[in-house]
Design a protein around this motif. Sequence first.
Motif, PDB file in Angstrom:
ATOM      1  N   VAL A   1       0.838  -1.200   0.000  1.00  0.00           N
ATOM      2  CA  VAL A   1       0.000   0.000   0.000  1.00  0.00           C
ATOM      3  C   VAL A   1       0.871   1.247   0.000  1.00  0.00           C
ATOM      4  N   ILE A   2       1.941   1.217   0.790  1.00  0.00           N
ATOM      5  CA  ILE A   2       2.868   2.352   0.805  1.00  0.00           C
ATOM      6  C   ILE A   2       4.148   1.970   0.070  1.00  0.00           C
ATOM      7  N   ASN A   3       4.882   2.975  -0.348  1.00  0.00           N
ATOM      8  CA  ASN A   3       6.164   2.745  -1.008  1.00  0.00           C
ATOM      9  C   ASN A   3       7.156   2.106  -0.035  1.00  0.00           C
ATOM     10  N   THR A   4       8.231   1.589  -0.581  1.00  0.00           N
ATOM     11  CA  THR A   4       9.284   1.018   0.260  1.00  0.00           C
ATOM     12  C   THR A   4       9.969   2.141   1.025  1.00  0.00           C
ATOM     13  N   GLU A   5      10.637   1.798   2.116  1.00  0.00           N
ATOM     14  CA  GLU A   5      11.357   2.812   2.894  1.00  0.00           C
ATOM     15  C   GLU A   5      12.415   3.506   2.057  1.00  0.00           C
ATOM     16  N   VAL A   6      13.046   2.784   1.162  1.00  0.00           N
ATOM     17  CA  VAL A   6      14.073   3.384   0.300  1.00  0.00           C
ATOM     18  C   VAL A   6      13.458   4.495  -0.545  1.00  0.00           C
ATOM     19  N   ARG A   7      12.297   4.228  -1.128  1.00  0.00           N
ATOM     20  CA  ARG A   7      11.613   5.216  -1.960  1.00  0.00           C
ATOM     21  C   ARG A   7      11.128   6.397  -1.123  1.00  0.00           C
ATOM     22  N   ILE A   8      10.635   6.127   0.085  1.00  0.00           N
ATOM     23  CA  ILE A   8      10.174   7.199   0.967  1.00  0.00           C
ATOM     24  C   ILE A   8      11.345   8.093   1.350  1.00  0.00           C
ATOM     25  N   ARG A   9      12.485   7.484   1.692  1.00  0.00           N
ATOM     26  CA  ARG A   9      13.677   8.272   2.023  1.00  0.00           C
ATOM     27  C   ARG A   9      14.081   9.169   0.860  1.00  0.00           C
ATOM     28  N   ALA A  10      14.025   8.634  -0.356  1.00  0.00           N
ATOM     29  CA  ALA A  10      14.391   9.419  -1.544  1.00  0.00           C
ATOM     30  C   ALA A  10      13.435  10.598  -1.735  1.00  0.00           C
ATOM     31  N   LYS A  11      12.145  10.380  -1.514  1.00  0.00           N
ATOM     32  CA  LYS A  11      11.162  11.464  -1.647  1.00  0.00           C
ATOM     33  C   LYS A  11      11.411  12.551  -0.603  1.00  0.00           C
ATOM     34  N   VAL A  12      11.658  12.130   0.639  1.00  0.00           N
ATOM     35  CA  VAL A  12      11.898  13.096   1.709  1.00  0.00           C
ATOM     36  C   VAL A  12      13.176  13.879   1.436  1.00  0.00           C
ATOM     37  N   LYS A  13      14.219  13.212   0.962  1.00  0.00           N
ATOM     38  CA  LYS A  13      15.476  13.902   0.666  1.00  0.00           C
ATOM     39  C   LYS A  13      15.289  14.908  -0.470  1.00  0.00           C
ATOM     40  N   ALA A  14      14.513  14.544  -1.484  1.00  0.00           N
ATOM     41  CA  ALA A  14      14.242  15.473  -2.584  1.00  0.00           C
ATOM     42  C   ALA A  14      13.492  16.705  -2.069  1.00  0.00           C
ATOM     43  N   LEU A  15      12.524  16.491  -1.174  1.00  0.00           N
ATOM     44  CA  LEU A  15      11.796  17.617  -0.589  1.00  0.00           C
ATOM     45  C   LEU A  15      12.722  18.488   0.262  1.00  0.00           C
ATOM     46  N   TRP A  16      13.592  17.852   1.010  1.00  0.00           N
ATOM     47  CA  TRP A  16      14.557  18.586   1.841  1.00  0.00           C
ATOM     48  C   TRP A  16      15.447  19.462   0.952  1.00  0.00           C
ATOM     49  N   ASN A  17      15.972  18.870  -0.122  1.00  0.00           N
ATOM     50  CA  ASN A  17      16.840  19.624  -1.022  1.00  0.00           C
ATOM     51  C   ASN A  17      16.105  20.788  -1.677  1.00  0.00           C
ATOM     52  N   LYS A  18      14.838  20.586  -1.993  1.00  0.00           N
ATOM     53  CA  LYS A  18      14.027  21.657  -2.568  1.00  0.00           C
ATOM     54  C   LYS A  18      13.852  22.790  -1.553  1.00  0.00           C
ATOM     55  N   ALA A  19      13.623  22.419  -0.293  1.00  0.00           N
ATOM     56  CA  ALA A  19      13.462  23.424   0.762  1.00  0.00           C
ATOM     57  C   ALA A  19      14.753  24.221   0.954  1.00  0.00           C
ATOM     58  N   VAL A  20      15.888  23.538   0.872  1.00  0.00           N
ATOM     59  CA  VAL A  20      17.172  24.232   1.005  1.00  0.00           C
ATOM     60  C   VAL A  20      17.343  25.232  -0.137  1.00  0.00           C
ATOM     61  N   LYS A  21      17.025  24.826  -1.367  1.00  0.00           N
ATOM     62  CA  LYS A  21      17.122  25.747  -2.511  1.00  0.00           C
ATOM     63  C   LYS A  21      16.232  26.965  -2.308  1.00  0.00           C
ATOM     64  N   MET A  22      15.031  26.728  -1.796  1.00  0.00           N
ATOM     65  CA  MET A  22      14.109  27.837  -1.566  1.00  0.00           C
ATOM     66  C   MET A  22      14.633  28.783  -0.500  1.00  0.00           C
TER      67      MET A  22
ATOM     68  N   VAL B   1      14.824  29.490  -6.410  1.00  0.00           N
ATOM     69  CA  VAL B   1      13.690  28.933  -7.145  1.00  0.00           C
ATOM     70  C   VAL B   1      12.756  30.060  -7.575  1.00  0.00           C
ATOM     71  N   LYS B   2      11.951  29.782  -8.582  1.00  0.00           N
ATOM     72  CA  LYS B   2      10.974  30.755  -9.047  1.00  0.00           C
ATOM     73  C   LYS B   2       9.852  30.885  -8.017  1.00  0.00           C
ATOM     74  N   LEU B   3       9.175  32.015  -8.046  1.00  0.00           N
ATOM     75  CA  LEU B   3       8.108  32.293  -7.102  1.00  0.00           C
ATOM     76  C   LEU B   3       6.985  31.264  -7.181  1.00  0.00           C
ATOM     77  N   GLU B   4       6.640  30.792  -8.395  1.00  0.00           N
ATOM     78  CA  GLU B   4       5.571  29.800  -8.541  1.00  0.00           C
ATOM     79  C   GLU B   4       5.934  28.492  -7.846  1.00  0.00           C
ATOM     80  N   VAL B   5       7.199  28.093  -7.964  1.00  0.00           N
ATOM     81  CA  VAL B   5       7.671  26.861  -7.322  1.00  0.00           C
ATOM     82  C   VAL B   5       7.597  27.014  -5.803  1.00  0.00           C
ATOM     83  N   LYS B   6       8.028  28.155  -5.314  1.00  0.00           N
ATOM     84  CA  LYS B   6       7.998  28.415  -3.869  1.00  0.00           C
ATOM     85  C   LYS B   6       6.557  28.410  -3.359  1.00  0.00           C
ATOM     86  N   ASP B   7       5.655  29.074  -4.074  1.00  0.00           N
ATOM     87  CA  ASP B   7       4.250  29.116  -3.653  1.00  0.00           C
ATOM     88  C   ASP B   7       3.646  27.711  -3.610  1.00  0.00           C
ATOM     89  N   GLY B   8       3.931  26.895  -4.621  1.00  0.00           N
ATOM     90  CA  GLY B   8       3.430  25.518  -4.651  1.00  0.00           C
ATOM     91  C   GLY B   8       3.953  24.700  -3.488  1.00  0.00           C
TER      92      GLY B   8
END
Length: 120
Positions: A38-59, A64-71
């Motif tokens: 039902v849920i993704n594997t822990e490896v996939r979840i870790r990758a998603k969280v790390k991608a979100l973390w990296n996006k937050a750091v860029k912001m 990042v563009k304003l539209e990306v930040k707003d989203g």
Amino acid sequence: MSEEDRRNYPVDNLINNGIVPGLLAQCRKANTLFTGPVINTEVRIRAKVKALWNKAVKMSMGNVKLEVKDGFMMKLDKLVDILTSHCAIRICIELGCSPVCNSEVHIDCRYRKEQKIPVH
């Protein structure tokens, strides 16, 4: 842990030892049947969280563009999506249901039964 250690805590350790276990615990608290497939594997979840973390750091650095930040900001108070299936929810008006339909909404889900969100 000193202030300097907290600032230099490796992102992978933070994700693997803090964020992902907490996220999985919260999801299981909501429904004990939230397990694979039902849920993704822990490896996939870790990758998603790390991608979100990296996006937050860029912001936070203003890279990042304003539209990306707003989203991104609109999603901050929501749980990270760790489900393997994404079923469409449609209202009767969209589907042109007959007047005798009592549902109001329909879930269009073509995933295998074991991938669907379990009823708690």
